[in-house]
Every structure is written in C-alpha cells, then in structure tokens.
Write an enzyme that holds these catalytic residues in place. Structure first.
Site, short mmCIF file in Angstrom:
data_model
loop_
_atom_site.label_atom_id
_atom_site.label_comp_id
_atom_site.label_asym_id
_atom_site.label_seq_id
_atom_site.Cartn_x
_atom_site.Cartn_y
_atom_site.Cartn_z
N GLN A 1 0.84 -1.20 0.00
CA GLN A 1 0.00 0.00 0.00
C GLN A 1 0.88 1.25 0.00
OE1 GLN A 1 -2.52 -0.12 3.46
NE2 GLN A 1 -0.93 -1.05 4.67
N ASN A 2 2.19 1.04 -0.04
CA ASN A 2 3.08 2.21 -0.07
C ASN A 2 3.12 2.81 -1.46
OD1 ASN A 2 3.59 1.64 2.55
ND2 ASN A 2 5.59 0.73 2.21
N ASP B 1 5.72 5.02 -2.11
CA ASP B 1 7.04 5.67 -2.15
C ASP B 1 7.99 5.14 -3.22
OD1 ASP B 1 8.08 3.25 -1.03
OD2 ASP B 1 7.68 3.98 0.99
N HIS C 1 -2.26 1.23 -3.83
CA HIS C 1 -2.58 2.66 -3.67
C HIS C 1 -1.87 3.53 -4.70
CE1 HIS C 1 -3.90 2.13 0.81
NE2 HIS C 1 -4.80 1.71 -0.05
N CYS D 1 -3.83 11.81 -15.84
CA CYS D 1 -4.67 12.95 -16.22
C CYS D 1 -6.04 12.81 -15.56
CB CYS D 1 -4.82 13.01 -17.74
SG CYS D 1 -5.93 14.33 -18.26
N CYS E 1 -8.52 12.64 -19.06
CA CYS E 1 -8.50 11.50 -20.01
C CYS E 1 -7.81 10.27 -19.44
CB CYS E 1 -7.86 11.92 -21.34
SG CYS E 1 -6.06 12.05 -21.27
N GLY F 1 4.66 -4.34 8.56
CA GLY F 1 4.52 -2.90 8.76
C GLY F 1 3.21 -2.28 8.34
N THR F 2 2.12 -2.97 8.59
CA THR F 2 0.84 -2.30 8.34
C THR F 2 -0.04 -2.38 9.58
OG1 THR F 2 -1.18 -2.22 7.04
CG2 THR F 2 -0.09 -4.35 7.18
P1 NAD Z 1 0.14 2.96 9.31
O1 NAD Z 1 0.84 4.24 9.49
O2 NAD Z 1 -1.29 2.86 9.59
O3 NAD Z 1 0.84 1.80 10.15
C1 NAD Z 1 2.22 1.56 10.09
C2 NAD Z 1 2.50 0.27 10.83
O4 NAD Z 1 3.90 0.03 10.74
C3 NAD Z 1 2.17 0.33 12.33
O5 NAD Z 1 1.42 -0.82 12.67
C4 NAD Z 1 3.53 0.33 13.01
O6 NAD Z 1 3.52 -0.36 14.25
C5 NAD Z 1 4.37 -0.39 11.98
N1 NAD Z 1 5.79 -0.05 12.01
C6 NAD Z 1 6.40 1.09 12.43
N2 NAD Z 1 7.73 0.99 12.30
C7 NAD Z 1 7.99 -0.24 11.80
C8 NAD Z 1 9.17 -0.94 11.46
N3 NAD Z 1 10.38 -0.37 11.60
N4 NAD Z 1 9.06 -2.20 10.96
C9 NAD Z 1 7.86 -2.79 10.82
N5 NAD Z 1 6.69 -2.19 11.13
C10 NAD Z 1 6.76 -0.92 11.62
O7 NAD Z 1 0.48 2.52 7.84
P2 NAD Z 1 -0.36 1.72 6.80
O8 NAD Z 1 -1.03 0.56 7.44
O9 NAD Z 1 0.57 1.47 5.67
O10 NAD Z 1 -1.47 2.74 6.33
C11 NAD Z 1 -1.12 4.06 6.02
C12 NAD Z 1 -1.62 4.54 4.69
O11 NAD Z 1 -0.83 5.65 4.32
C13 NAD Z 1 -1.46 3.58 3.58
O12 NAD Z 1 -2.61 3.70 2.84
C14 NAD Z 1 -0.27 4.06 2.75
O13 NAD Z 1 -0.61 4.05 1.37
C15 NAD Z 1 -0.08 5.48 3.14
N6 NAD Z 1 1.31 5.84 3.45
C16 NAD Z 1 2.31 5.42 2.64
C17 NAD Z 1 3.62 5.73 2.96
C18 NAD Z 1 4.72 5.25 2.04
O14 NAD Z 1 4.51 5.11 0.84
N7 NAD Z 1 5.89 4.95 2.58
C19 NAD Z 1 3.92 6.46 4.10
C20 NAD Z 1 2.86 6.88 4.91
C21 NAD Z 1 1.56 6.55 4.57
ZN ZN Z 2 -5.56 14.21 -20.60
#
Ligand code: NAD
Ligand code: ZN
Length: 254
Positions: free
Chosen positions: A103-104, A106, A121, A129, A132, A192-193
């Site tokens: 879901q990242n 980055d 995500h 766009c 379109c 890490g979610t």
């Molecule tokens: P969240 O912020 O809800 O949860 C993050 C989880 O990671 C927590 O449960 C935490 O305990 C755990 N965590 C923290 N440090 C860690 C580590 N070092 N190792 C393993 N786990 C660790 O994140 P989510 O569940 O991904 O939901 C957030 C939403 O925000 C998502 O939809 C995502 O798309 C977006 N988001 C993305 C990024 C990115 O792309 N890096 C950053 C922030 C938010």
């Molecule tokens: Zn366009």
C-alpha cells in the site's frame, strides 16, 4: 522482542514454501526515514494527510495538493530502500511463485528490485490525467513561484498523482490479483501495516484460511498480529534479514 523459537518457526515455513505472498505497509519504509501517517511527522503545514489526499481537496485547490506531493516526492527521493526492502526483493528471485502487494506509494520496493508487485494505492513515480486518465512520469522539479500543477500532454487536463485517494475506489484488477494469489500462497508475510486503511487483514486471513502460514512483522500489535501463526515483534529492517538468513539455512524437507 521476538524470541528464537518464533524466528525459527517462521524461517522453517519460508524454507518449505513454494508460493509466497508479501503484504507491506508504511512500516517497511519507516527505517528508510519515511514517516508513517499515524506516526510523528505525519503533518504538513498543519494539514493531515486525510485533508490533502482526497478528490475534494484537489478540486478545491489543486496547487496546494501538488505542493504537498512535490514535497513528499522530494523527501522520498532522499531516502533509500533499507535491508527489509532488500530481503523482499531477494525473495522474489528465490520463489517460483511470488507476489508483493504494497500500500506504499514511495516506490522503494521498485527501487529495491521488486517487479512482481501490485501497488494497491498507486505510486508517487507516476501521474494521471484527471480528464483523459493518461498516465505519465512524475514531472520535473519546478522553481519557487512556478505553477506546481502539471498539464496533460494530450488534452491539457490537470494531471494528478497516480495515487488512490481517501474515498476513491480501488482500480479494477489490483486487489483482485492479490486476492487470487492469497488462495495459493503457502506463506503470507505481512510487514509494517496497522491494517486500518485497506483490506490486508482480510487478505492475510483469507490466505491463512486457505492454508498459508501467516507471519506478521511489526513492533506493535495489530488485528493481523493477533491471528498470525507467528508475530515477529520488532523493526522490519532488523528482523527480515535475520529471518531470511535462517530460512536459507533451514533444511528444505517437505
Ligand atoms: P500505518 O501508518 O497505519 O501503520 C504503520 C505500521 O507500521 C504500524 O502498525 C507500526 O507499528 C508499523 N511499524 C512502524 N515501524 C515499523 C518498522 N520499523 N518495521 C515494521 N513495522 C513498523 O500505515 P499503513 O497501514 O501502511 O497505512 C497508512 C496509509 O498511508 C497507507 O494507505 C499508505 O498508502 C499510506 N502511506 C504510505 C507511505 C509510504 O509510501 N511509505 C507512508 C505513509 C503513509
Ligand atoms: Zn488528458
């Protein structure tokens, strides 16, 4: 902190597996220096992500939304994949059947080498766009004072980040691919979610019901960690290399 028995049980499951599904969230990138939304540092100019990452915010003030995303993209550019990302990239090469659903946004998994991947995500490396739907690469950096909103090369519509915003529906085919794979996975590794935003909890539990060994890597407790066969409690950047090393040392008996 995780004990040896748990690490060994998880390693054994990985060493026997043929098909591996990995689900990652913001926590995998925390050790690369990217803050999780719910962690400290999740604010930008006093706004929360939920106030900027929405179609309504974009309609009301596309320039503000773009300034925020340009700032985030520049931040991500200064970050590097960490040893946790590296292990997940190695896993892709080690298994016949492998899928990563993240879901990242980055782009760090891609930079670490993963290709068998669904970015549920979207990604901050692409734009779309708003009229379109044409996809393009992320725009060049701009000078202070320039219009931050890029325009579509074919229809002049406003480009937006190719990212799923709060209140939007998943793109057809993305989650489906991961759900399909959940049926055949021998191991489902969740990293890490917090499982609050999308359906990884559901997907992980489905995989488990269908026979997968469920491993959760998270320093905190979540809905998934309660049900997991093993909860490795600690940072992914330390635990995943340890786990993977043990998995490769484990005897590959059936
Ligand atoms: P969240 O912020 O809800 O949860 C993050 C989880 O990671 C927590 O449960 C935490 O305990 C755990 N965590 C923290 N440090 C860690 C580590 N070092 N190792 C393993 N786990 C660790 O994140 P989510 O569940 O991904 O939901 C957030 C939403 O925000 C998502 O939809 C995502 O798309 C977006 N988001 C993305 C990024 C990115 O792309 N890096 C950053 C922030 C938010
Ligand atoms: Zn366009």
């Amino acid at each position: 902190m995780t004990d040896d028995t748990d690490l060994n049980r998880a390693a054994r499951a990985l060493s026997r597996a043929r098909a591996v599904l990995v689900l990652t969230g913001a926590g995998i990138s925390a050790e690369s220096g990217i803050p999780t939304f719910r962690g400290a540092g999740g604010l930008w100019e006093g706004f929360r992500a939920e106030e900027l990452a929405t179609p309504q915010a974009f309609a009301a003030d596309p320039a503000r939304v773009w300034r925020w995303y340009r700032w985030r993209q520049a931040q991500y550019g200064e970050c590097e994949p960490n040893p946790g990302h590296a292990v997940i990239a190695q896993m892709e090469g080690a298994y016949e059947r492998f899928l990563l659903a993240t879901q990242n946004v980055d782009g760090l998994h891609h930079r670490a080498g993963n290709r068998e991947m669904v970015e549920v995500h979207g990604t901050i490396t692409r734009t779309r766009c708003s009229r379109c739907q044409r996809l393009s690469d992320w725009p060049e950096a701009i000078e202070e004072g320039e219009d931050p909103v890029p325009r579509c090369g074919s229809c002049e519509g406003l480009m937006r980040p190719h990212i799923l915003w709060f209140g939007e529906r998943y793109w057809t085919g993305t989650l489906e691919r991961a759900y399909e794979f959940a049926h055949e996975a021998d191991v489902c590794l969740v990293v890490g979610t917090s499982a609050q935003v999308w359906a990884p909890a559901q997907m992980a539990l489905l995989a488990q019901q269908q026979g997968a060994f469920l491993i959760d890597v998270n320093p905190g407790a979540t809905d998934i960690s309660f049900s997991a066969d093993v909860h490795l409690m600690g940072p992914a950047g330390e635990l995943l290399p340890e786990l993977w090393e043990r998995a490769q040392r484990s005897p590959q008996e059936p």
